[in-house]
Design an enzyme around this catalytic site. Structure first.
Site, PDB file in Angstrom:
ATOM      1  N   LYS A  36       0.845  -1.201   0.000  1.00 18.75           N
ATOM      2  CA  LYS A  36       0.000   0.000   0.000  1.00 18.75           C
ATOM      3  C   LYS A  36       0.872   1.239   0.000  1.00 18.75           C
ATOM      4  O   LYS A  36       1.770   1.375   0.845  1.00 18.75           O
ATOM      5  CB  LYS A  36      -0.901   0.034   1.242  1.00 18.75           C
ATOM      6  CG  LYS A  36      -1.764   1.292   1.269  1.00 18.75           C
ATOM      7  CD  LYS A  36      -2.292   1.663   2.628  1.00 18.75           C
ATOM      8  CE  LYS A  36      -1.869   3.076   2.937  1.00 18.75           C
ATOM      9  NZ  LYS A  36      -2.814   3.817   3.800  1.00 18.75           N
ATOM     10  N   ASP A  63      -3.527   4.274  -2.004  1.00 18.35           N
ATOM     11  CA  ASP A  63      -4.575   4.720  -1.077  1.00 18.35           C
ATOM     12  C   ASP A  63      -4.492   6.233  -0.888  1.00 18.35           C
ATOM     13  O   ASP A  63      -4.033   6.713   0.147  1.00 18.35           O
ATOM     14  CB  ASP A  63      -4.393   3.963   0.247  1.00 18.35           C
ATOM     15  CG  ASP A  63      -5.499   4.245   1.244  1.00 18.35           C
ATOM     16  OD1 ASP A  63      -6.600   4.643   0.824  1.00 18.35           O
ATOM     17  OD2 ASP A  63      -5.250   4.065   2.454  1.00 18.35           O
ATOM     18  N   LYS A  65      -7.203   8.196  -1.130  1.00 19.94           N
ATOM     19  CA  LYS A  65      -8.492   8.624  -0.548  1.00 19.94           C
ATOM     20  C   LYS A  65      -8.982   9.933  -1.161  1.00 19.94           C
ATOM     21  O   LYS A  65      -9.083  10.965  -0.475  1.00 19.94           O
ATOM     22  CB  LYS A  65      -8.380   8.755   0.971  1.00 19.94           C
ATOM     23  CG  LYS A  65      -8.016   7.457   1.680  1.00 19.94           C
ATOM     24  CD  LYS A  65      -8.159   7.611   3.186  1.00 19.94           C
ATOM     25  CE  LYS A  65      -7.870   6.333   3.925  1.00 19.94           C
ATOM     26  NZ  LYS A  65      -6.461   5.928   3.925  1.00 19.94           N
ATOM     27  N   ASP A  68     -13.193  15.110  -3.307  1.00 20.97           N
ATOM     28  CA  ASP A  68     -13.321  16.424  -3.954  1.00 20.97           C
ATOM     29  C   ASP A  68     -14.594  16.419  -4.801  1.00 20.97           C
ATOM     30  O   ASP A  68     -15.373  15.454  -4.767  1.00 20.97           O
ATOM     31  CB  ASP A  68     -12.067  16.690  -4.808  1.00 20.97           C
ATOM     32  CG  ASP A  68     -11.693  18.170  -4.812  1.00 20.97           C
ATOM     33  OD1 ASP A  68     -12.611  19.000  -5.044  1.00 20.97           O
ATOM     34  OD2 ASP A  68     -10.517  18.493  -4.605  1.00 20.97           O
ATOM     35  N   THR A 127     -11.222   3.536   9.974  1.00 19.32           N
ATOM     36  CA  THR A 127     -11.196   2.586  11.098  1.00 19.32           C
ATOM     37  C   THR A 127     -10.723   3.236  12.401  1.00 19.32           C
ATOM     38  O   THR A 127     -10.741   2.606  13.447  1.00 19.32           O
ATOM     39  CB  THR A 127     -10.307   1.369  10.759  1.00 19.32           C
ATOM     40  OG1 THR A 127      -9.092   1.835  10.162  1.00 19.32           O
ATOM     41  CG2 THR A 127     -10.997   0.433   9.805  1.00 19.32           C
ATOM     42  N   ARG A 219       1.802  -0.710  10.916  1.00 20.29           N
ATOM     43  CA  ARG A 219       2.735  -0.650  12.048  1.00 20.29           C
ATOM     44  C   ARG A 219       3.058  -1.983  12.710  1.00 20.29           C
ATOM     45  O   ARG A 219       4.222  -2.197  13.070  1.00 20.29           O
ATOM     46  CB  ARG A 219       2.209   0.370  13.070  1.00 20.29           C
ATOM     47  CG  ARG A 219       2.362   1.798  12.569  1.00 20.29           C
ATOM     48  CD  ARG A 219       1.503   2.774  13.333  1.00 20.29           C
ATOM     49  NE  ARG A 219       0.081   2.615  13.012  1.00 20.29           N
ATOM     50  CZ  ARG A 219      -0.884   3.392  13.491  1.00 20.29           C
ATOM     51  NH1 ARG A 219      -0.595   4.368  14.308  1.00 20.29           N
ATOM     52  NH2 ARG A 219      -2.138   3.183  13.132  1.00 20.29           N
TER      53      ARG A 219
HETATM   54  O1  C5P Z   1      -0.375   0.914  10.930  1.00 17.08           O
HETATM   55  P1  C5P Z   1      -1.755   0.409  10.665  1.00 17.08           P
HETATM   56  O2  C5P Z   1      -1.835  -1.096  10.557  1.00 17.08           O
HETATM   57  O3  C5P Z   1      -2.810   0.996  11.568  1.00 17.08           O
HETATM   58  O4  C5P Z   1      -2.041   0.952   9.192  1.00 17.08           O
HETATM   59  C1  C5P Z   1      -3.292   0.884   8.591  1.00 17.08           C
HETATM   60  C2  C5P Z   1      -3.190   1.455   7.216  1.00 17.08           C
HETATM   61  O5  C5P Z   1      -4.472   1.397   6.612  1.00 17.08           O
HETATM   62  C3  C5P Z   1      -2.753   2.914   7.182  1.00 17.08           C
HETATM   63  O6  C5P Z   1      -1.893   3.071   6.073  1.00 17.08           O
HETATM   64  C4  C5P Z   1      -4.028   3.701   6.984  1.00 17.08           C
HETATM   65  O7  C5P Z   1      -3.853   4.861   6.196  1.00 17.08           O
HETATM   66  C5  C5P Z   1      -4.886   2.692   6.227  1.00 17.08           C
HETATM   67  N1  C5P Z   1      -6.331   2.856   6.401  1.00 17.08           N
HETATM   68  C6  C5P Z   1      -6.964   2.772   7.619  1.00 17.08           C
HETATM   69  N2  C5P Z   1      -8.317   2.942   7.712  1.00 17.08           N
HETATM   70  C7  C5P Z   1      -9.035   3.172   6.621  1.00 17.08           C
HETATM   71  C8  C5P Z   1      -8.421   3.248   5.370  1.00 17.08           C
HETATM   72  C9  C5P Z   1      -7.044   3.076   5.294  1.00 17.08           C
HETATM   73  O8  C5P Z   1      -6.305   2.543   8.632  1.00 17.08           O
HETATM   74  N3  C5P Z   1     -10.354   3.267   6.697  1.00 17.08           N
END
Ligand code: C5P
Length: 240
Positions: A36, A63, A65, A68, A127, A219
């Protein structure tokens, strides 16, 4: 039991600010096939990171997002479609006109093309939002699962390929929108890992069992002392 080929279903989030760091992480995780690229890295490295990943034959979930007016998201989609990425994201909150304009822009690209046309994926509710945030900050008068299902149906009605949702909503979306409507789930937390800013999370195995097609994991893998070991552990847990 859900059968999984984790190499195909786990998308690792390359959430680092610079190209060199991103390349170092990709090199440390040769077993990861799907990456991603999000806002941080795209702002930091631009299209160079996409060229690098394409050159390495990696699959790319871009991603960005989009959020606009219809004319602008459609124009952005036409440009992004030249990058050779497999999936791109747009906030479903742009509404019906914006979603239709973006999907139409992709549909109207001429085929055959050297690069495949990316799938358009709608972001439902981030999320990091809890039910309380939805009610008190956004003043949405629906229950959280009902609101997310509404956004998923809106995306499906506009012809999008799927949605980003929390793993806690994947089963309901699968049931209502059908198996072919893709469910991409961030908010994945293996047992014992830090919750961070995620609010609606599940473990990788629970998320797959709940109907996620793809897991987006950042992470817990990328900030681990040994990212490859954690990735392998997650894959093994998913297959149990
Ligand atoms: O580090 P972590 O596992 O929380 O990363 C989740 C990834 O998913 C991040 O790159 C974040 O931008 C992405 N994301 C998210 N929730 C969403 C859409 C994308 O956490 N609804």
């Amino acid at each position: 039991m859900v059968s999984i080929n984790p190499a195909n279903q786990i998308i690792v989030a390359l959430d680092v600010p610079q190209l060199a760091e991103a390349i170092a992480l990709v090199e440390r995780l040769p077993q990861v096939t799907f990456w991603k690229v999000g806002l941080e890295l795209f702002y930091g490295a631009g299209t160079e990171i996409l060229e690098y990943l394409n050159h390495q034959n990696k699959r790319i979930f871009l991603d960005l997002k989009l959020n606009d007016i219809p004319n602008t998201v459609a124009a952005a989609c036409r440009v992004i479609a030249t990058y050779g990425v497999e999936m791109i994201t747009i906030h479903t909150s742009v509404g019906r006109a914006g979603l239709l304009a973006a999907q139409d822009a992709l549909n109207s690209l001429s085929t055959p093309r050297v690069k495949p046309i990316p799938q358009l994926i709608g972001v439902t509710l981030l999320t990091s939002f809890s039910a309380r945030d939805l009610a008190f900050d956004l003043k949405v008068p629906l229950e959280l699962p009902e609101y997310i299902l509404h956004l998923a149906l809106l995306a499906q009605g506009c012809g999008l390929a799927g949605v980003v949702c929390s793993p806690q909503e994947a089963a309901q979306i699968q049931q209502v929108c059908g198996d072919d409507f893709v469910r991409i789930c961030p908010g994945i937390r293996p047992l014992g890992s830090e919750q961070g800013d995620q609010r609606r999370s599940l473990t990788p195995k629970a998320a797959l069992d709940a109907g996620a097609n793809f897991l987006v994991i950042g992470r817990p893998i990328t900030q681990a002392p040994d990212p490859a070991h954690v990735f392998e552990q997650i894959c093994a847990q998913c297959q149990q």
